[in-house]
Design a protein around this motif. Structure first.
Motif, PDB file in Angstrom:
ATOM      1  N   ILE A 136      54.471  11.904  25.366  1.00  0.00           N
ATOM      2  CA  ILE A 136      53.933  12.687  24.513  1.00  0.00           C
ATOM      3  C   ILE A 136      54.302  12.639  23.112  1.00  0.00           C
ATOM      4  N   SER A 146      47.335  16.672  26.446  1.00  0.00           N
ATOM      5  CA  SER A 146      48.052  17.804  26.142  1.00  0.00           C
ATOM      6  C   SER A 146      47.663  18.931  25.195  1.00  0.00           C
ATOM      7  N   TYR A 229      45.624  16.502  33.172  1.00  0.00           N
ATOM      8  CA  TYR A 229      46.548  16.922  32.145  1.00  0.00           C
ATOM      9  C   TYR A 229      47.490  15.650  31.783  1.00  0.00           C
TER      10      TYR A 229
END
Length: 282
Positions: A136, A146, A229
């Motif tokens: 991330i 995300s 996702y």
């Protein structure tokens, strides 16, 4: 029998939490995510209640459990403590915990904080947290995937939100309609507070200490490859986080809800792994 006959409550502090209880035997706890509730695991009840104490808690923030409107009440460590309180309430020393999505994050937090309460861990289509902290912050693909979470992180109780957007990746139209109705009749603030407290948000590029994100019990990762996702990179080098055995099952045709989208195979694979675990072969 009416489903209410299986419905119970316990408390963690001043928060009342609902759960369903079925069967007898070794304890197996299945923990739902967002925007589900505990009955997302309806296709596992018959199979695993035959020879397990099967427990389906409803996370705080999801009715009929309490919905405290305080962001701090949804810290991952607090939600993990709900699962400890559940075991204590039922006088169970340890259990196998399985979770997907928000439930998957919660059971991983439990595994880090209280490994002595887990005999095994099942991760369904949920970020392996050590890998996720790197992706991330440093992987553009995962940052793009995300983006949906940014709306959730910014949400305040009572703000308008798009139920169709929230439910868009539930592939079964009938089940998607059930969850839409559930959301329309439920306060949403606690559900979104979880994302605010636990999901990484910009500014990205940070180097997070992941040294404590290790799994000290036998694990199985069951992963639907049509995952919307999380990047497939989530499985790269996965083994480095696990101190004991880890089995990985990939389901090419399933997505974010493999226990519903390919229930027969998930039940088979979970049964196979539980049999090995409980016979001391893992």
């Amino acid at each position: 029998m009416p489903i209410d006959e299986y419905s119970h409550y316990f408390s963690n502090g001043d928060v009342k939490i609902h759960y369903h209880l079925y069967g007898q035997g070794p304890a197996l706890v299945l923990v739902h995510g967002h925007p589900d509730n505990e009955m997302t695991f309806s296709m596992q009840i018959e199979e695993f209640s035959k020879d397990h104490t099967l427990i389906l808690p409803t996370l705080r923030g999801y009715p009929p459990s309490d919905v405290p409107l305080d962001p701090e009440a949804y810290d991952g460590n607090v939600m993990a403590s709900d699962l400890v309180a559940l075991l204590d309430h039922l006088k169970i020393e340890k259990a196998v915990f399985a979770g997907g999505d928000v439930g998957g994050i919660t059971v991983q937090k439990l595994a880090f904080l209280h490994p002595e309460r887990l005999s095994g861990l099942v991760i369904f289509n949920t970020p392996i947290l050590g890998t996720m902290m790197h992706l991330i912050h440093h992987d553009p693909e995962q940052q793009e995937l995300s983006k949906y979470s940014l709306k959730y992180i910014k949400h305040n109780p009572g703000d308008a939100y798009d139920v169709d957007f929230v439910c868009r990746t539930i592939t079964d139209p009938e089940y998607r309609a059930e969850i839409k109705e559930y959301l329309q009749n439920s306060p949403e603030g606690g559900m979104f507070y979880f994302f605010r407290k636990n999901f990484p948000a910009p500014p990205y590029g940070q180097n997070i200490d992941t040294s404590g994100m290790r799994y000290k019990m036998p694990c199985v990762v069951i992963w639907g490859m049509q995952e919307p996702y999380f990047s497939d990179k989530m499985l790269d080098g996965f083994y480095k986080w696990f101190d004991q055995s880890v089995r990985v099952v990939v389901l090419p045709q399933a997505g974010h809800w493999p226990w519903r989208e390919d229930a027969r195979k998930v039940n088979y694979e979970l049964r196979s792994w539980l049999t090995a675990l409980e016979s001391g072969q893992l």
